[in-house]
Motif scaffolding. Structure first.
Motif, PDB file in Angstrom:
ATOM      1  N   ASP A   6      67.092  19.700  62.913  1.00  0.00           N
ATOM      2  CA  ASP A   6      68.088  19.065  61.859  1.00  0.00           C
ATOM      3  C   ASP A   6      68.719  17.939  62.425  1.00  0.00           C
ATOM      4  O   ASP A   6      68.736  17.688  63.411  1.00  0.00           O
ATOM      5  N   ASN A  59      56.763  27.714  58.609  1.00  0.00           N
ATOM      6  CA  ASN A  59      55.874  27.586  57.501  1.00  0.00           C
ATOM      7  C   ASN A  59      56.964  26.650  56.510  1.00  0.00           C
ATOM      8  O   ASN A  59      56.209  25.917  55.370  1.00  0.00           O
ATOM      9  N   GLN A  60      58.119  26.660  56.380  1.00  0.00           N
ATOM     10  CA  GLN A  60      58.960  25.799  55.579  1.00  0.00           C
ATOM     11  C   GLN A  60      58.752  24.118  55.938  1.00  0.00           C
ATOM     12  O   GLN A  60      58.846  23.484  55.007  1.00  0.00           O
ATOM     13  N   PHE A  61      58.712  23.890  57.366  1.00  0.00           N
ATOM     14  CA  PHE A  61      58.483  22.462  57.773  1.00  0.00           C
ATOM     15  C   PHE A  61      57.109  22.214  57.266  1.00  0.00           C
ATOM     16  O   PHE A  61      57.112  21.109  56.700  1.00  0.00           O
ATOM     17  N   ASP A 118      67.886  18.231  48.890  1.00  0.00           N
ATOM     18  CA  ASP A 118      67.871  19.058  50.166  1.00  0.00           C
ATOM     19  C   ASP A 118      69.462  19.557  50.455  1.00  0.00           C
ATOM     20  O   ASP A 118      69.242  20.523  51.102  1.00  0.00           O
ATOM     21  N   VAL A 142      70.020  22.654  49.032  1.00  0.00           N
ATOM     22  CA  VAL A 142      69.465  23.860  49.593  1.00  0.00           C
ATOM     23  C   VAL A 142      70.218  24.243  51.180  1.00  0.00           C
ATOM     24  O   VAL A 142      70.375  25.487  51.422  1.00  0.00           O
ATOM     25  N   HIS A 198      55.253  23.239  54.707  1.00  0.00           N
ATOM     26  CA  HIS A 198      55.419  23.137  53.243  1.00  0.00           C
ATOM     27  C   HIS A 198      55.995  22.066  52.719  1.00  0.00           C
ATOM     28  O   HIS A 198      55.415  21.291  51.945  1.00  0.00           O
ATOM     29  N   LYS A 199      57.125  21.544  53.709  1.00  0.00           N
ATOM     30  CA  LYS A 199      58.083  20.273  52.923  1.00  0.00           C
ATOM     31  C   LYS A 199      57.464  18.825  53.289  1.00  0.00           C
ATOM     32  O   LYS A 199      57.385  18.092  52.596  1.00  0.00           O
ATOM     33  N   GLU A 252      58.549  31.763  59.936  1.00  0.00           N
ATOM     34  CA  GLU A 252      59.163  31.408  58.695  1.00  0.00           C
ATOM     35  C   GLU A 252      59.506  30.087  58.550  1.00  0.00           C
ATOM     36  O   GLU A 252      59.335  29.208  57.402  1.00  0.00           O
ATOM     37  N   GLN A 253      60.302  29.381  59.630  1.00  0.00           N
ATOM     38  CA  GLN A 253      60.691  28.068  59.749  1.00  0.00           C
ATOM     39  C   GLN A 253      59.696  27.110  59.697  1.00  0.00           C
ATOM     40  O   GLN A 253      59.735  26.203  59.074  1.00  0.00           O
TER      41      GLN A 253
END
Length: 380
Positions: free
Chosen positions: A133, A242-244, A39, A42, A246-247, A239-240
């Motif tokens: 974050d 979708n990232q959350f 993490d 990235v 997916h993770k 986009e953010q």
């Protein structure tokens, strides 16, 4: 000579030095919970992104003395946040340093000058790219175990910030509660009113509902609306989101995430909670391989730790103040008891958010941690 050299992260060695510095800082600290190195890797990838509604610049640095890593920091310029809050701020994040004012000062100076090269006029932090974050430097109760979702730091960190002329911008506090065996009568009464008079109910979403029926986006749309007025917040882009999803979607226990809907099945509230994985993360020691994944899975599924993390609660603004939160507590308290959680700790909450803090009163809350965002005007 005790000169400190601060370098931009530009190569594999720099990345390795950045990632492994906490191994030295916290080598004898039982309260520290390490991040997964994957993490961190990235997060610190230097980048300039033309994100939705503005640019996002990220630049990590490592401080060296005699070629030995002694500090690290990440500079962040979030133009969307600056446009919303009408400021020209460079954020700092992931700061770590030995107990030497020359090192901490060099790190802050490096980010300050980098920010000024983009026209920034002030520095603030610790803050992340998004409000989800890690943010806020720990300022008290350093003897308490940290969590994977919050910052832990030694007690000398805030003293260094003050010595460098940085001032308090905002504070967050974290609340700890003992999980009661029975639902407090006040919550029962208010929850019943919310169901019968307001037509609200709690549902538990499934993977299919999140992925294929839009509930993931509905929840994050709610978070964007509910958190809009809070300090430093900017709306998450698709986009953010979708990232959350997916993770975290594959590992979260949906039973611990009550979602409130109205009579039209519109999402009006959500509580995101999870069982603590602090001890599992300590055993994983920053890596999923070879056995880190086993410790995490064991903690999440088989042998849970004795506390829960109440990461966030959000209610649609027009329904805040009507006791909707009672539905969350009525739902979660029996589940917490079933899972064996003896106590729970909230995520950081702004100390000035009296309405949010007052919701814990029937559970006899204790303020256990205080975090601070520091700021400073930059001179030419």
């Amino acid at each position: 000579m005790n000169m400190v050299e601060v370098k931009k992260v530009t190569c594999k060695r720099d990345v390795s030095d950045f990632i492994h510095l906490p191994d030295y800082i916290y080598r004898d600290c039982p309260q520290y919970v390490p991040d997964l190195r994957s993490d961190v890797r990235v997060m610190i990838t230097p980048r300039t992104v033309n994100a939705e509604h503005g640019a996002l610049n990220v630049q990590p640095f490592v401080a060296y003395r005699h070629d030995i890593p002694v500090g690290r920091i990440v500079g962040i310029i979030n133009q969307r946040a600056n446009e919303k809050w009408q400021t020209k701020s460079v954020r700092f994040s992931m700061i770590e340093f030995i107990d030497d004012l020359d090192v901490s000062g060099a790190l802050i100076e490096a980010v300050s000058k980098w920010g000024q090269s983009y026209g920034m006029t002030r520095i603030q932090g610790p803050l992340g790219i998004t409000d989800f974050d890690k943010e806020g430097m720990l300022c008290e109760n350093f003897d308490m175990t940290g969590s994977p979702n919050t910052i832990y730091n030694p007690d000398y960190y805030p003293r260094h910030m003050e010595a460098l002329g940085m001032e308090k911008e905002v504070d967050w506090v974290q609340i700890r509660i003992n999980v009661p065996k029975d639902i407090p009568a006040r919550y029962r009464r208010v929850a019943q009113y919310c169901r019968e008079q307001m037509g609200l109910k709690v549902i538990k979403v499934t993977d299919d509902m999140i992925s294929n029926k839009g509930y993931g986006k509905k929840v994050f749309d709610l978070l964007n609306v509910a958190y809009e007025p809070l300090f430093g917040f900017t709306r998450l882009s698709d986009e953010q989101v979708n990232q959350f999803l997916h993770k975290y979607l594959p590992v979260i226990d949906k039973q611990l995430i009550p979602v409130i809907v109205d009579e039209k099945n519109e999402v009006i509230g959500v509580a995101v909670t999870m069982g603590s994985i602090s001890q599992a993360m300590r055993k994983a020691d920053g890596s999923l391989w070879p056995l880190g994944w086993y410790h995490l899975l064991k903690s999440l599924k088989w042998k849970r730790e004795d506390n829960a993390e109440m990461l966030l609660i959000a209610v649609r603004p027009d329904l805040q103040g009507y006791g909707v939160n009672a539905l969350f507590f009525e739902d979660l308290i029996p589940i917490y008891n079933k899972y064996g959680f003896r106590w729970a700790e909230t995520g950081p909450q702004l100390e000035e958010n009296v309405r949010e803090l007052s919701q814990w009163k029937p559970l006899h809350p204790e303020v256990v941690k205080r975090r601070r965002c520091f700021c400073k005007e930059l001179k030419d």
